[in-house]
Design a protein around this motif. Structure first.
Motif, PDB file in Angstrom:
ATOM      1  N   HIS A 107       7.499 107.403  31.304  1.00 48.32           N
ATOM      2  CA  HIS A 107       8.950 107.288  31.488  1.00 48.32           C
ATOM      3  C   HIS A 107       9.675 106.574  30.350  1.00 48.32           C
ATOM      4  O   HIS A 107      10.869 106.303  30.460  1.00 48.32           O
TER       5      HIS A 107
ATOM      6  N   HIS B 289      10.834 107.442  27.529  1.00 45.47           N
ATOM      7  CA  HIS B 289      11.992 108.121  26.955  1.00 45.47           C
ATOM      8  C   HIS B 289      13.223 107.996  27.846  1.00 45.47           C
ATOM      9  O   HIS B 289      14.357 107.967  27.346  1.00 45.47           O
ATOM     10  N   TYR B 290      13.013 107.886  29.169  1.00 44.67           N
ATOM     11  CA  TYR B 290      14.154 107.682  30.065  1.00 44.67           C
ATOM     12  C   TYR B 290      14.751 106.289  29.876  1.00 44.67           C
ATOM     13  O   TYR B 290      15.975 106.126  29.823  1.00 44.67           O
ATOM     14  N   TYR B 291      13.878 105.284  29.773  1.00 43.72           N
ATOM     15  CA  TYR B 291      14.358 103.919  29.559  1.00 43.72           C
ATOM     16  C   TYR B 291      15.104 103.813  28.231  1.00 43.72           C
ATOM     17  O   TYR B 291      16.166 103.196  28.146  1.00 43.72           O
TER      18      TYR B 291
ATOM     19  N   LEU C 134      16.537 106.209  26.484  1.00 43.94           N
ATOM     20  CA  LEU C 134      17.782 106.967  26.551  1.00 43.94           C
ATOM     21  C   LEU C 134      18.878 106.141  27.218  1.00 43.94           C
ATOM     22  O   LEU C 134      20.034 106.123  26.755  1.00 43.94           O
ATOM     23  N   THR C 135      18.530 105.438  28.285  1.00 42.19           N
ATOM     24  CA  THR C 135      19.490 104.593  28.995  1.00 42.19           C
ATOM     25  C   THR C 135      19.996 103.467  28.107  1.00 42.19           C
ATOM     26  O   THR C 135      21.201 103.179  28.067  1.00 42.19           O
TER      27      THR C 135
ATOM     28  N   ASN D 266       9.347 111.321  21.045  1.00 45.60           N
ATOM     29  CA  ASN D 266      10.203 110.914  22.161  1.00 45.60           C
ATOM     30  C   ASN D 266      11.208 109.849  21.736  1.00 45.60           C
ATOM     31  O   ASN D 266      12.352 109.847  22.200  1.00 45.60           O
TER      32      ASN D 266
ATOM     33  N   SER E  98      15.150 110.658  22.091  1.00 49.43           N
ATOM     34  CA  SER E  98      15.915 109.802  23.006  1.00 49.43           C
ATOM     35  C   SER E  98      16.995 109.029  22.260  1.00 49.43           C
ATOM     36  O   SER E  98      18.100 108.842  22.770  1.00 49.43           O
TER      37      SER E  98
ATOM     38  N   ALA F 215      20.616 109.310  33.309  1.00 47.22           N
ATOM     39  CA  ALA F 215      19.442 109.316  32.438  1.00 47.22           C
ATOM     40  C   ALA F 215      18.250 108.658  33.110  1.00 47.22           C
ATOM     41  O   ALA F 215      17.097 109.063  32.908  1.00 47.22           O
ATOM     42  N   LEU F 216      18.515 107.647  33.907  1.00 47.22           N
ATOM     43  CA  LEU F 216      17.441 106.895  34.571  1.00 47.22           C
ATOM     44  C   LEU F 216      17.116 107.453  35.954  1.00 47.22           C
ATOM     45  O   LEU F 216      16.166 107.008  36.599  1.00 47.22           O
TER      46      LEU F 216
ATOM     47  N   PRO G 289      15.669 110.228  37.154  1.00 45.56           N
ATOM     48  CA  PRO G 289      14.315 110.710  37.473  1.00 45.56           C
ATOM     49  C   PRO G 289      13.332 109.583  37.768  1.00 45.56           C
ATOM     50  O   PRO G 289      12.481 109.711  38.655  1.00 45.56           O
ATOM     51  N   VAL G 290      13.442 108.461  37.048  1.00 48.25           N
ATOM     52  CA  VAL G 290      12.555 107.325  37.283  1.00 48.25           C
ATOM     53  C   VAL G 290      12.873 106.679  38.630  1.00 48.25           C
ATOM     54  O   VAL G 290      11.970 106.345  39.399  1.00 48.25           O
TER      55      VAL G 290
END
Length: 237
Positions: free
Chosen positions: A135, A137-139, A141-142, A167, A171, A215-216, A218-219
């Motif tokens: 995860h 890339h989600y963090y 991106l946020t 990634n 991101s 952005a977050l 999915p996590v």
């Protein structure tokens, strides 16, 4: 991704990063990267851009790269990009420079300290590394959409993790785009802007926060499902 394994190679990267950061800092460049200073020189700078467009773009991108090396002023540069190059081109040039700078700092941190930290604390970092691989890339991106952590610090900390360069780059570039567009559009009226706060209206802040939550999401959704499954009583056959 190439890896620097020799001691001399890692020392060379460290010396290069320190030299770049030190040169920029002691030159006083960071003091010039403010909306006030740019507004004072905007007529001269605007004339130079019109006469030397390609050189101006390349110089701007190089200057933007420097913000990854502990040099403040990224927001002022994005505002200036909108004023000198136009909203959309300014945003794209800004994201290009910021991403290149972020990648440079990321690789420097990984090659100089990342391998050593990962090897020394391999067992304690195992769960963290797994989370970052799944995860990270989600963090990231946020944090790019809503920069609650300083830009240069995110670059360095990410370099110490196991997140891939691919990634990290994706991101970073995608996450920087929304705020860059906002500041670049605002930069068209550079003369009426005294500080970055003049750009961040409640509506703009709310929109960026919403993007960060999306952005977050999915996590958050995955963790919620894991908690629900954990609390759900097991069936007895």
């Amino acid at each position: 991704m190439p890896v620097v394994t020799s001691k001399k190679g890692k020392i060379g990267i460290a010396v290069f990063v320190i030299a770049v950061a030190g040169s920029i800092w002691f030159s006083g460049l960071h003091e010039a990267l403010t909306p006030e200073r740019i507004k004072e020189e905007r007529e001269v700078l605007h004339a130079f851009v019109e006469q030397n467009y390609v050189l101006s773009v390349l110089s701007f991108i190089l200057l933007t790269v420097s913000t990854a090396f502990f040099v403040p002023g990224a927001i002022a540069l994005v505002l200036a990009a909108g004023f000198f190059f136009g909203a959309i081109p300014g945003a794209l040039f800004s994201v290009t420079g910021l991403t290149l700078g972020a990648v440079s700092a990321f690789l420097a941190a990984r090659y100089v300290l990342g391998d050593w930290i990962q090897e020394k604390y391999r067992v304690p970092l195992a769960a963290f590394n797994q989370e970052m691989q799944n995860h990270g890339h989600y963090y990231l991106l946020t944090l790019r959409i809503v920069p609650v952590v300083p830009f240069f610090l995110v670059n360095i900390l990410a370099g110490l993790t196991k997140i891939s360069l691919k990634n990290f780059t994706a991101s970073t570039s995608i996450g920087l785009l929304p705020a860059s567009v906002v500041y670049s559009f605002a930069g068209r009226k550079l003369g009426s802007i005294n500080s970055p706060r003049d750009v961040l209206s409640p509506g703009v802040v709310a929109a960026l926060l919403l993007l960060a939550v999306l952005a977050l999401f999915p996590v958050l959704l995955k963790n919620l499902r894991r908690i629900r499954n954990k609390d759900r009583p097991k069936r007895l056959d």
